[in-house]
Design a protein around this motif. Structure first.
Motif, PDB file in Angstrom:
ATOM      1  N   SER A   1      -2.648   5.139  -5.808  1.00 37.26           N
ATOM      2  CA  SER A   1      -3.766   5.608  -4.976  1.00 37.26           C
ATOM      3  C   SER A   1      -3.420   6.852  -4.150  1.00 37.26           C
ATOM      4  O   SER A   1      -4.291   7.445  -3.525  1.00 37.26           O
ATOM      5  CB  SER A   1      -4.218   4.485  -4.036  1.00 37.26           C
TER       6      SER A   1
ATOM      7  N   SER B   1       1.468   3.879   1.964  1.00 40.94           N
ATOM      8  CA  SER B   1       0.083   4.365   2.114  1.00 40.94           C
ATOM      9  C   SER B   1      -0.030   5.442   3.185  1.00 40.94           C
ATOM     10  O   SER B   1      -1.022   6.181   3.223  1.00 40.94           O
ATOM     11  CB  SER B   1      -0.850   3.197   2.449  1.00 40.94           C
TER      12      SER B   1
ATOM     13  N   GLU C   1       4.523  -1.139   2.157  1.00 42.32           N
ATOM     14  CA  GLU C   1       3.658  -1.183   3.334  1.00 42.32           C
ATOM     15  C   GLU C   1       3.493   0.196   3.974  1.00 42.32           C
ATOM     16  O   GLU C   1       2.408   0.549   4.448  1.00 42.32           O
ATOM     17  CB  GLU C   1       4.207  -2.174   4.366  1.00 42.32           C
TER      18      GLU C   1
ATOM     19  N   SER D   1       2.933   0.156  -8.704  1.00 44.35           N
ATOM     20  CA  SER D   1       2.060  -0.517  -7.736  1.00 44.35           C
ATOM     21  C   SER D   1       0.735   0.231  -7.583  1.00 44.35           C
ATOM     22  O   SER D   1       0.636   1.437  -7.823  1.00 44.35           O
ATOM     23  CB  SER D   1       2.755  -0.612  -6.377  1.00 44.35           C
ATOM     24  N   SER D   2      -0.277  -0.510  -7.168  1.00 44.35           N
ATOM     25  CA  SER D   2      -1.599   0.096  -6.958  1.00 44.35           C
ATOM     26  C   SER D   2      -1.584   1.060  -5.779  1.00 44.35           C
ATOM     27  O   SER D   2      -2.325   2.056  -5.767  1.00 44.35           O
ATOM     28  CB  SER D   2      -2.644  -1.004  -6.726  1.00 44.35           C
ATOM     29  N   ILE D   3      -0.731   0.781  -4.800  1.00 43.78           N
ATOM     30  CA  ILE D   3      -0.644   1.667  -3.637  1.00 43.78           C
ATOM     31  C   ILE D   3      -0.130   3.040  -4.061  1.00 43.78           C
ATOM     32  O   ILE D   3      -0.655   4.081  -3.655  1.00 43.78           O
ATOM     33  CB  ILE D   3       0.277   1.055  -2.556  1.00 43.78           C
ATOM     34  N   TRP D   4       0.898   3.046  -4.885  1.00 47.29           N
ATOM     35  CA  TRP D   4       1.452   4.312  -5.371  1.00 47.29           C
ATOM     36  C   TRP D   4       0.387   5.102  -6.141  1.00 47.29           C
ATOM     37  O   TRP D   4       0.221   6.318  -5.934  1.00 47.29           O
ATOM     38  CB  TRP D   4       2.657   4.034  -6.264  1.00 47.29           C
TER      39      TRP D   4
END
Length: 342
Positions: free
Chosen positions: A304, A273, A270, A299-302
């Motif tokens: 990005s 980002s 969380e 993860s997709s967050i990483w």
């Protein structure tokens, strides 16, 4: 028969034995008077004062003759330090001891895992497992230390200090890892190695200055995030201790706003980002953060994060990036320059 005349001319006749007795009596009276006079003369003379040589001869031990010193540790304990400590027990301070040219009688370990980056120098030094807590006084006594140094106040809690102090003089730091340079100076004073400490610090500061100049030219104004993956979670290291202090404080490389005023910050998917960094250094703490690292980096967050997209993520060696001492810090500097000032 002897004859003795008085002033009236009367002659007294004494047998020889009587005459002999009179002579002996007079001699005894004269001798007694002489002894009394000598005693009286002696009592009037000032008494002699013991000299340093006299004290040494009687086996007395004084700071002046032995070289021992009384110092106060960072918790306020007064201890008497041997003139030249030979058998030092100082768990987790092995890095600094080696910088001073000293090998401890035993080295800290977590299970069988010790400071891997120091093992070439410490290969002949036995390991002592701290994973189950501090060793008992009986275990410490078996190594026959003449000086014990505890690197943090928590090591001295719950009666440990009192027990260890019965074995050997015990010096306690509040937190030797907080300011490694200051701690090295203190160790140098305790161990009679101040010249070695000064020389090591001079060389280290020169290394820092040279590295800082290179980094200012290469990545001036850029930010680095140092992420520590461990069994209990993921954290971002701030600028106040260990590798964070070296990279951010000493080398002057910028840090994320997440640790702007903190020693560290927990990182979750969380909060990931919000990570503002141009470069990311990843530490897998003692190999125990592998699973968490896999979960986060996949993860997709990483994926990005701009630093990840640009390929600016580097896994660094946990052996010394989590180390505490100038040997570790020098290696951290070398890595930082190599990775950022290409």
């Amino acid at each position: 028969m002897f004859h003795l005349a008085n002033r009236f001319g009367t002659v007294f006749r004494f047998p020889f034995t009587v005459w002999l007795c009179l002579v002996l009596a007079v001699s005894l009276l004269t001798g007694c008077g002489s002894d009394q006079a000598q005693r009286a003369e002696s009592s009037e003379q000032p008494q002699s004062v013991s000299t340093a040589a006299d004290t040494s001869a009687t086996g007395a031990n004084t700071p002046a003759s032995s070289g021992e010193r009384t110092v106060k540790d960072e918790l306020g304990h007064e201890i008497t330090v041997p003139a030249e400590p030979k058998r030092v027990f100082a768990p987790y301070l092995e890095d600094s001891l080696l910088k001073l040219g000293i090998k401890p009688v035993v080295q800290w370990s977590n299970g069988n895992m010790a400071h891997a980056y120091l093992q070439e120098e410490l290969k002949d030094v036995p390991k002592l497992d701290f994973s189950g807590g501090l060793p008992s006084p009986e275990v410490i006594m078996s190594y026959n230390p003449d000086l014990i140094i505890l690197h943090t106040a928590t090591y001295a809690a719950n009666g440990t200090y009192e027990n260890y102090a019965k074995i050997a003089p015990t010096y306690v730091f509040q937190n030797a890892s907080g300011d490694v340079e200051k701690s090295l100076v203190t160790l140098g004073e305790l161990l009679g190695k101040s010249a070695e400490a000064d020389q090591a610090l001079k060389a280290y500061r020169q290394k820092v200055q040279e590295a800082k100049e290179k980094l200012d030219q290469a990545v001036g104004g850029k930010k680095v995030a140092i992420m520590r993956f461990a069994a209990k979670g993921v954290s971002l290291m701030g600028a106040n201790y260990l590798c964070g202090n070296v990279v951010h404080q000493q080398l002057g490389v910028g840090k994320s706003k997440l640790v702007e005023n903190a020693n560290s910050a927990n990182v979750t998917l969380e909060t990931l980002s919000n990570l503002d960094a141009d470069y990311i250094f990843v530490i897998n703490a003692y190999g125990q953060g592998t699973q968490r690292m896999k979960e986060m980096t996949e993860s997709s967050i990483w994926k990005s994060i701009p630093a990840v997209k640009q390929g600016h993520v580097y896994e660094v060696n946990d052996e010394y990036w989590l180390g505490s001492g100038l040997i570790a810090y020098e290696k951290i500097i070398d890595d930082t320059v190599k990775l950022l000032a290409k």
